[in-house]
Design a protein around this motif. Structure first.
Motif, short mmCIF file in Angstrom:
data_model
loop_
_atom_site.label_atom_id
_atom_site.label_comp_id
_atom_site.label_asym_id
_atom_site.label_seq_id
_atom_site.Cartn_x
_atom_site.Cartn_y
_atom_site.Cartn_z
N ILE A 28 0.85 -1.18 0.00
CA ILE A 28 0.00 0.00 0.00
C ILE A 28 0.89 1.24 0.00
CG2 ILE A 28 -1.81 1.28 1.20
CD1 ILE A 28 -2.75 -1.33 2.42
N ASP A 29 1.05 1.82 -1.16
CA ASP A 29 1.90 3.00 -1.31
C ASP A 29 1.09 4.24 -0.93
OD1 ASP A 29 3.53 5.08 -2.06
OD2 ASP A 29 4.12 4.19 -3.98
N LYS A 30 1.17 4.63 0.33
CA LYS A 30 0.34 5.72 0.83
C LYS A 30 0.65 7.04 0.14
CE LYS A 30 -0.48 3.67 5.38
NZ LYS A 30 -0.39 3.85 6.85
N SER A 32 1.55 7.54 -2.93
CA SER A 32 0.91 7.56 -4.26
C SER A 32 -0.60 7.71 -4.13
CB SER A 32 1.24 6.28 -5.03
OG SER A 32 2.61 6.23 -5.34
N ILE A 33 -1.19 7.02 -3.16
CA ILE A 33 -2.64 7.09 -2.98
C ILE A 33 -3.07 8.50 -2.60
CG2 ILE A 33 -4.58 6.27 -1.59
CD1 ILE A 33 -3.27 3.53 -1.53
N TYR A 36 -3.58 10.31 -5.67
CA TYR A 36 -4.32 9.52 -6.66
C TYR A 36 -5.20 10.38 -7.54
CZ TYR A 36 -7.40 5.87 -8.51
OH TYR A 36 -8.12 5.04 -9.34
N ARG A 40 -3.86 9.98 -11.40
CA ARG A 40 -4.37 8.69 -11.87
C ARG A 40 -4.66 8.63 -13.37
NH1 ARG A 40 -10.79 8.03 -10.74
NH2 ARG A 40 -11.45 10.16 -11.20
N THR A 48 -1.23 4.52 -10.55
CA THR A 48 -2.35 3.85 -9.91
C THR A 48 -1.81 2.92 -8.82
OG1 THR A 48 -2.35 2.16 -11.65
CG2 THR A 48 -3.84 4.02 -11.92
N SER A 49 -2.68 2.35 -8.02
CA SER A 49 -2.24 1.62 -6.82
C SER A 49 -1.69 0.22 -7.10
CB SER A 49 -3.41 1.50 -5.84
OG SER A 49 -4.37 0.57 -6.31
N ALA A 69 -8.02 4.27 2.95
CA ALA A 69 -8.35 5.30 1.97
C ALA A 69 -9.09 6.47 2.57
CB ALA A 69 -9.17 4.69 0.84
N PHE A 76 -9.85 7.87 -4.36
CA PHE A 76 -9.46 6.46 -4.30
C PHE A 76 -10.53 5.64 -3.57
CE2 PHE A 76 -7.23 2.82 -2.42
CZ PHE A 76 -6.65 2.28 -3.56
#
Length: 255
Positions: A28-30, A32-33, A36, A40, A48-49, A69, A76
């Protein structure tokens, strides 16, 4: 009399074989999220995740991911909710597997040209963003989310090929394939599903490229011969195809 244990089939026995396709690690790449919603839509960034495949095979809990999330990114979280929504639609309306959610759309007279369908499958349509997406899918078992919409719109609207053909091809190729989401998203693009985009919204591959891959980095990665004599010309004229789709849909829905 002692019974012999039933022999369990091997993965090879039931049709599975090892491939060179990379399976993304569970991470879980926080960071990047959190971005998002901003990143994205740009396929060159690959932002994307990559958790869809883990949701598909149950190696991560959707509840756990939704909890994460809530504190990271609302957009996300919304995508996770869409996933659950499509599962609800499939559960209560199993007909969507083979029929349009909006039954009147089953009247659309799809062209279903086999030669054109094969060009789409092979990524040889002459529309670079479409071809890049299909080649990414064929080579990796993945396709960027934005490009999934572009390629699906091209098949159903530009070529007037049944969304079920495209849905089945994605089902065959996608590592993260899951029936409810795949079906729901294809029907969304085709205009046949619940909360679908209107049939008169037709993605323009060129304008989508300008918005989301303006430097053609994604295209250059997957379509090596783009810009050379080896690359095919567009298989259809966008303006003509758009007008044909609008006329076909409108005529079918009037019946």
């Amino acid at each position: 009399m002692e019974k012999k244990p039933f022999p369990l089939p091997s993965l090879k026995d039931i049709g599975f074989k090892e491939s060179d396709i990379h399976f993304p690690p569970l991470e879980i790449d926080k960071s990047s999220i959190k971005k998002y919603d901003q990143l994205r839509d740009f396929p060159e960034l690959d932002a994307t995740s990559h958790l869809g495949i883990h949701l598909r095979f149950g190696t991560i809990s959707v509840r756990k991911l939704a909890q994460e999330a809530q504190n990271l990114n609302e957009t996300f979280l919304g995508e996770l909710i869409w996933r659950e929504f499509f599962m609800m639609i499939l559960y209560h309306n199993p007909k969507v597997v083979n029929h349009a959610f909006k039954s009147q759309y089953d009247r659309i007279p799809w062209r279903n040209d086999l030669e054109e369908f094969q060009k789409w499958c092979d990524g040889k349509t002459g529309f670079p963003i479409v071809d890049a997406g299909m080649r990414e899918l064929n080579q990796t078992g993945n396709m960027h989310n934005r490009v999934r919409m572009i390629t699906a719109s091209f098949l159903t609207k530009h070529l007037l090929i049944d969304w079920r053909w495209g849905e089945a091809y994605f089902a065959k190729k996608l590592l993260d394939y899951e029936l409810a989401s795949n079906n729901g998203n294809w029907q969304w693009v085709a205009g046949t599903g619940t909360d679908a985009q209107p049939y008169f919204r037709i993605f323009n591959p060129e304008s989508q490229t300008q918005k989301f891959d303006k430097d053609n980095k994604y295209i250059k990665k997957w379509v090596k011969e783009w810009g050379t004599d080896q690359y095919p010309p567009p298989m259809v004229n966008h303006k003509m195809a758009r007008e044909r789709a609008l006329k076909t849909y409108k005529s079918a829905l009037k019946q």
